[in-house]
Design a protein around this motif. Structure first.
Motif, PDB file in Angstrom:
ATOM      1  N   MET A 165       0.842  -1.173  -0.071  1.00 37.31           N
ATOM      2  CA  MET A 165       0.213   0.168  -0.007  1.00 37.31           C
ATOM      3  C   MET A 165       0.825   1.324  -0.009  1.00 37.31           C
ATOM      4  N   HIS A 166       0.243   2.343  -0.324  1.00 39.68           N
ATOM      5  CA  HIS A 166       0.947   3.446  -0.492  1.00 39.68           C
ATOM      6  C   HIS A 166       0.835   4.494   0.591  1.00 39.68           C
ATOM      7  N   ALA A 167       1.628   4.966   1.228  1.00 41.15           N
ATOM      8  CA  ALA A 167       1.488   5.955   2.306  1.00 41.15           C
ATOM      9  C   ALA A 167       1.410   7.492   2.009  1.00 41.15           C
ATOM     10  N   LEU A 168       0.405   8.032   0.993  1.00 47.50           N
ATOM     11  CA  LEU A 168       0.205   8.980   0.374  1.00 47.50           C
ATOM     12  C   LEU A 168      -1.171   9.135  -0.178  1.00 47.50           C
ATOM     13  N   THR A 169      -1.588  10.484  -0.079  1.00 49.82           N
ATOM     14  CA  THR A 169      -2.671  10.778  -0.369  1.00 49.82           C
ATOM     15  C   THR A 169      -3.065  11.351  -1.811  1.00 49.82           C
ATOM     16  N   THR A 170      -1.842  12.182  -2.408  1.00 49.24           N
ATOM     17  CA  THR A 170      -1.817  12.788  -3.706  1.00 49.24           C
ATOM     18  C   THR A 170      -0.561  12.372  -4.188  1.00 49.24           C
ATOM     19  N   LEU A 171      -0.668  12.314  -5.493  1.00 47.68           N
ATOM     20  CA  LEU A 171       0.789  12.295  -5.993  1.00 47.68           C
ATOM     21  C   LEU A 171       1.059  13.405  -6.793  1.00 47.68           C
ATOM     22  N   GLU A 172       1.857  14.413  -6.121  1.00 48.12           N
ATOM     23  CA  GLU A 172       2.320  15.571  -6.713  1.00 48.12           C
ATOM     24  C   GLU A 172       3.095  15.238  -7.869  1.00 48.12           C
ATOM     25  N   GLY A 173       2.980  16.187  -8.936  1.00 48.12           N
ATOM     26  CA  GLY A 173       3.720  15.884 -10.245  1.00 48.12           C
ATOM     27  C   GLY A 173       3.381  14.874 -11.173  1.00 48.12           C
ATOM     28  N   VAL A 174       2.157  13.959 -10.905  1.00 54.08           N
ATOM     29  CA  VAL A 174       1.974  12.931 -11.657  1.00 54.08           C
ATOM     30  C   VAL A 174       0.415  13.060 -11.989  1.00 54.08           C
ATOM     31  N   THR A 175       0.143  13.094 -13.011  1.00 54.91           N
ATOM     32  CA  THR A 175      -1.114  13.454 -13.835  1.00 54.91           C
ATOM     33  C   THR A 175      -1.974  12.205 -13.533  1.00 54.91           C
ATOM     34  N   THR A 210      -4.559  -8.165  -4.414  1.00 52.49           N
ATOM     35  CA  THR A 210      -3.695  -6.976  -3.862  1.00 52.49           C
ATOM     36  C   THR A 210      -4.227  -6.593  -2.375  1.00 52.49           C
ATOM     37  N   ILE A 211      -5.591  -6.554  -2.225  1.00 50.02           N
ATOM     38  CA  ILE A 211      -6.155  -5.978  -1.063  1.00 50.02           C
ATOM     39  C   ILE A 211      -7.491  -6.798  -0.581  1.00 50.02           C
ATOM     40  N   GLU A 212      -7.681  -6.700   0.549  1.00 48.83           N
ATOM     41  CA  GLU A 212      -9.101  -7.473   0.831  1.00 48.83           C
ATOM     42  C   GLU A 212     -10.276  -6.589   0.456  1.00 48.83           C
ATOM     43  N   THR A 257     -11.861  11.285   5.835  1.00 51.46           N
ATOM     44  CA  THR A 257     -10.458  11.585   5.724  1.00 51.46           C
ATOM     45  C   THR A 257      -9.868  10.404   5.375  1.00 51.46           C
ATOM     46  N   SER A 258     -10.347   9.246   5.358  1.00 54.33           N
ATOM     47  CA  SER A 258      -9.516   7.845   5.198  1.00 54.33           C
ATOM     48  C   SER A 258      -9.190   7.810   3.891  1.00 54.33           C
ATOM     49  N   VAL A 259      -7.918   7.413   3.492  1.00 52.50           N
ATOM     50  CA  VAL A 259      -7.209   7.372   2.183  1.00 52.50           C
ATOM     51  C   VAL A 259      -6.398   6.038   2.161  1.00 52.50           C
ATOM     52  N   VAL A 260      -6.940   5.252   1.123  1.00 54.64           N
ATOM     53  CA  VAL A 260      -5.843   4.155   0.895  1.00 54.64           C
ATOM     54  C   VAL A 260      -5.293   4.054  -0.644  1.00 54.64           C
ATOM     55  N   GLY A 261      -3.880   3.689  -0.404  1.00 53.96           N
ATOM     56  CA  GLY A 261      -3.414   3.569  -1.792  1.00 53.96           C
ATOM     57  C   GLY A 261      -2.903   2.095  -2.294  1.00 53.96           C
ATOM     58  N   PHE A 262      -3.126   1.568  -3.456  1.00 51.92           N
ATOM     59  CA  PHE A 262      -2.397   0.278  -3.823  1.00 51.92           C
ATOM     60  C   PHE A 262      -2.492   0.254  -5.177  1.00 51.92           C
ATOM     61  N   ASP A 263      -1.507  -0.832  -5.639  1.00 42.61           N
ATOM     62  CA  ASP A 263      -1.452  -1.058  -7.047  1.00 42.61           C
ATOM     63  C   ASP A 263      -2.355  -2.216  -7.646  1.00 42.61           C
ATOM     64  N   VAL A 264      -3.005  -2.051  -8.762  1.00 38.50           N
ATOM     65  CA  VAL A 264      -3.597  -3.326  -9.480  1.00 38.50           C
ATOM     66  C   VAL A 264      -3.521  -3.200 -10.811  1.00 38.50           C
ATOM     67  N   ASP A 265      -2.818  -4.187 -11.456  1.00 36.14           N
ATOM     68  CA  ASP A 265      -2.165  -4.294 -12.529  1.00 36.14           C
ATOM     69  C   ASP A 265      -1.233  -3.355 -12.759  1.00 36.14           C
ATOM     70  N   GLU A 266      -1.327  -2.500 -13.876  1.00 33.84           N
ATOM     71  CA  GLU A 266      -0.269  -1.605 -14.315  1.00 33.84           C
ATOM     72  C   GLU A 266      -0.600  -0.261 -13.587  1.00 33.84           C
ATOM     73  N   TRP A 267      -1.636  -0.155 -12.637  1.00 28.28           N
ATOM     74  CA  TRP A 267      -2.478   1.114 -12.112  1.00 28.28           C
ATOM     75  C   TRP A 267      -1.908   1.413 -10.670  1.00 28.28           C
ATOM     76  N   THR A 268      -1.755   2.634 -10.145  1.00 26.45           N
ATOM     77  CA  THR A 268      -1.860   2.760  -8.934  1.00 26.45           C
ATOM     78  C   THR A 268      -3.095   3.575  -8.533  1.00 26.45           C
ATOM     79  N   VAL A 269      -3.799   3.145  -7.457  1.00 26.74           N
ATOM     80  CA  VAL A 269      -4.927   3.457  -7.143  1.00 26.74           C
ATOM     81  C   VAL A 269      -5.137   4.200  -5.794  1.00 26.74           C
ATOM     82  N   ILE A 270      -5.778   5.395  -5.612  1.00 26.73           N
ATOM     83  CA  ILE A 270      -5.811   6.133  -4.586  1.00 26.73           C
ATOM     84  C   ILE A 270      -7.406   6.351  -4.117  1.00 26.73           C
TER      85      ILE A 270
END
Length: 128
Positions: free
Chosen positions: A1-11, A50-52, A71-84
């Motif tokens: 999982m990703h410990a981030l809420t936004t990915l600055e600089g990534v569209t 990837t995730i339950e 305010t809960s935020v979860v990030g993880f990867d699915v296939d070739e994608w990062t999902v927030i």
């Protein structure tokens, strides 16, 4: 999982929203990832690889019910994608390769800034 809420600089490749009170987060994520990849939902890897999904659904639903607007935020990867996924029902899908490249660049920038703040030039020849 990703410990981030936004990915600055990534569209983001795709951004959508769902109502956490009437739709499960896992369903919205499958729909968002399939839209981002322009593929049938059955063609993506199962979320449970990837995730339950049930735990994710409960977490997001709980966040949506909180007085602070979810305010809960979860990030993880699915296939070739990062999902927030945000507790307010926002789902943001990023290209994982672009995300990883930006995180590497961001880490290098932080490291460079840390060195500059330290005031020492670790690249200088100590014998001169």
């Amino acid at each position: 999982m990703h410990a981030l809420t936004t990915l600055e600089g990534v569209t983001p490749v795709h951004r959508t929203a769902f109502d956490p009170e009437t739709e499960r987060a896992s369903t919205a994520i499958v729909r968002a990832v399939s839209t981002a990849g322009d593929v049938d939902p059955a063609a993506i890897d199962p979320l449970y690889d990837t995730i339950e999904p049930e735990a994710l659904d409960r977490l997001v639903a709980h966040g949506a019910r909180m007085a602070n607007g979810g305010t809960s935020v979860v990030g993880f990867d699915v296939d070739e994608w990062t999902v927030i996924v945000h507790g307010d029902g926002t789902v943001v899908v990023y290209d994982r390769e672009a995300t990883e490249a930006e995180l590497e660049i961001g880490s290098q920038r932080e490291s460079d800034a840390s060195l500059a703040d330290d005031g020492t030039d670790r690249g200088a020849d100590a014998s001169s």
